[in-house]
Write an enzyme that holds these catalytic residues in place. Structure first.
Site, PDB file in Angstrom:
ATOM      1  N   GLY A 149     -13.201  59.794   9.459  1.00 57.86           N
ATOM      2  CA  GLY A 149     -12.840  58.899  10.552  1.00 57.86           C
ATOM      3  C   GLY A 149     -12.208  57.623  10.031  1.00 57.86           C
ATOM      4  CB  SER A 150     -11.535  54.472  11.759  1.00 58.49           C
ATOM      5  OG  SER A 150     -12.852  54.175  12.175  1.00 58.49           O
ATOM      6  CB  ALA A 151     -10.704  52.285   6.885  1.00 61.48           C
TER       7      ALA A 151
ATOM      8  CB  ALA B  98     -16.321  54.166  11.433  1.00 64.68           C
ATOM      9  N   GLY B  99     -16.140  53.646   8.283  1.00 57.01           N
ATOM     10  CA  GLY B  99     -16.582  53.967   6.921  1.00 57.01           C
ATOM     11  C   GLY B  99     -17.185  52.746   6.233  1.00 57.01           C
TER      12      GLY B  99
ATOM     13  CD  GLU C 262     -13.557  62.929   2.446  1.00 55.08           C
ATOM     14  OE1 GLU C 262     -12.489  62.559   1.924  1.00 55.08           O
ATOM     15  OE2 GLU C 262     -14.555  63.240   1.793  1.00 55.08           O
TER      16      GLU C 262
ATOM     17  CB  CYS D 225      -6.019  60.522   7.456  1.00 53.12           C
ATOM     18  SG  CYS D 225      -6.108  62.165   6.731  1.00 53.12           S
TER      19      CYS D 225
END
Ligand code: NAD
Length: 473
Positions: free
Chosen positions: A207-209, A211-212, A230, A263
């Site tokens: 998902g999104s950076a 959230a990461g 990822e 992505c």
């Protein structure tokens, strides 16, 4: 009870409706997964392999339904969703091979017996999926995780619950004799938060950076939880020489496939400030103008569909406008498509040479062009990002490619092929803000199990001799 709904971005029709899993439902699912792990994790890998093969058969039976469901939920054209389903089916064989090669057993003879390497599953894995490849990407975590002996609780993206529900149907068929080894729960961020806060041994996230980064902080004090991230990218494509039309085709496919919602899409085009650079930018714009945009089920089949939602289009437009305010020159505007829902947009291009541009991913068909004086400046521009997912070079010059390979900081580095080109038989992951050094695809087996090294002898004989002559009488 809270209800979750998903809609077709083409015309807003309802695709799926169901109950949101609240924290109690999530906890109960995790408890069941924990109990199921005790049995599943101790089974021989052959048994789990057979279950994965049954899942593959279940996917094959539903491949048309699945391709249509993904198309309806994401707006992606059928040609693309059929490819996605084929990747899901192919993932099973790839994961079986990867499990054996990267997480299998290895024995070495020693004077006393053997040194043995084994791999053990972590336990209960939470899988959170993104909307853009709602089948293929979570599938790439789930299949290896289950093969390795973990149990899985999967929350699909809130934009694509129907796809998750169909995957769950396939696993239910494959795991009929192994209840609760795979469970699917539905919901948005709150459900995801409950899952992440629960008793899990791993979070496998695509998902999104943003959230990461949040998850990195959440798990900073939980080193027992394996975290595989990822994330997104702000990917550079350096197009330096060669046939202008071929190069333009690489650029268009890199930047605008899946309406820019991959992505690995190129976000930044870096070209020499020469006649070649100008001709290329013109050719890219001209080619982008000819892209067929339409609904997933239209004839002739479109190359791209809408963005995931009207809201996503509005957010991307705001980002585009922000760049223009900063001084970027519009090459192609970010506009809607006449007679279509607001989720439909046309490929947009900006010249950002000399403009300060935020290092952010715009998850839409927006390409930022920079003109640079020489290859040193091209490399500097390419690496001028906190991300590091994919990168590309268009050049026939072997020496430039060697240099690009050495200096470029990214996990997927392609030459004369779109930045989105990737194979399931290779690792897929990024550096910096794009991940946490746990690449997925072929290397997913690595994060789905931990290695155990053993020295083994059938009895304890031969140990006493090691102390001979080194003991006091
Ligand atoms: P997202 O981060 O918004 O959501 C992904 C999943 O995480 C969803 O299921 C969502 O509900 C959940 N989630 C989000 N924030 C959460 C939180 N704070 N707590 C718990 N759960 C949370 O991503 P998206 O918009 O669905 O997907 C697009 C993004 O994914 C892009 O940034 C794209 O680059 C990235 N992506 C990366 C890869 C890769 O392999 N590197 C592949 C595809 C997409």
């Amino acid at each position: 009870m809270t209800t979750l709904k998903s809609f077709d971005p083409v015309d807003g029709t309802l695709v799926w409706e169901g109950e949101v899993a609240d924290s109690e439902v999530v906890s109960a699912a995790l408890l069941r997964a924990r109990k199921a792990f005790a049995h599943w994790g101790s089974l021989p890998v052959e048994t789990r392999t057979k279950a994965a093969e049954r899942y593959r058969s279940a996917l094959e039976v539903r491949k048309d339904a699945l391709a249509e469901t993904i198309a309806r939920e994401t707006g992606k054209p059928l040609w693309e969703t059929r490819t996605e389903v084929a990747s899901m089916i192919g993932k099973v064989g790839i994961s079986i091979a990867a499990q054996a090669e990267r997480a299998g057993e290895k024995r070495t003879d020693m004077p006393f017996g053997q040194a043995v390497l084994r791999h053990r599953p972590h336990g209960v894995m939470a899988v959170l999926g993104p909307f853009n490849f709602p089948g293929h990407l979570p599938n790439g975590h789930i299949v290896p995780a289950l093969l390795a002996g973990n149990t899985v609780v999967f929350k699909p993206s809130e934009m694509t619950p129907a796809t998750g529900a169909l995957m769950a149907e396939c696993w239910a068929e494959a795991l009929a004799d192994h209840p609760h080894v795979f469970q699917c729960i539905q919901g948005g961020r709150e459900t995801g938060e409950a899952l992440v806060a629960g008793a899990i041994d791993g979070l496998l996230f695509t998902g999104s950076a943003g959230a990461g980064a949040h998850f990195r902080r959440v798990f900073a004090d939980r080193p027992d939880v394996i975290l595989a991230l990822e994330l997104g990218g702000n990917n550079p494509l350096v197009a330096w020489d060669g046939d202008v039309d071929e190069a333009a085709s690489v650029v268009v496919q890199s930047a605008f496939i899946t309406t820019g919602q991959r992505c690995s899409c190129a976000r930044r085009l870096i070209v020499p400030d020469t006649a070649f650079g100008s001709a290329l930018v013109e050719a890219v714009a001209a080619l982008a103008d000819r892209i067929v945009i339409g609904a997933w089920n239209e004839t002739p089949e479109p190359w791209i569909g809408p963005l995931i939602s009207d809201a996503a289009a509005a957010a991307a437009k705001a980002r585009f406008d922000g760049l223009v305010t900063r001084g970027a020159q519009v090459i192609r505007p970010f506009t809607g498509v006449e007679g279509r829902s607001a989720a439909f947009v046309t490929p947009a291009m900006l010249d950002v040479t000399g403009v300060f541009v935020p290092d952010e991913e715009i998850f839409a068909p927006v390409l930022q062009v920079s003109r640079v004086p020489d290859f040193d400046a091209a490399m500097e521009a390419a690496n001028n990002t906190r991300f590091g997912l994919s990168a590309g070079l268009v050049s026939a010059d072997d020496a430039l490619w060697e240099r690009f390979l050495v200096e470029c900081r990214a996990g997927v580095v392609n030459r004369n092929r779109p930045t989105t080109g990737a194979a399931g038989s290779m690792p897929f992951g990024g550096l910096g803000e794009s991940g946490n050094h746990r690449p997925s695809a072929y290397y997913a087996a690595d994060y789905c199990a931990y290695p155990v090294a053993s020295f083994e002898a059938t009895d304890a004989s031969g140990n006493a001799g090691a102390l001979n002559g080194k003991l006091r009488p």
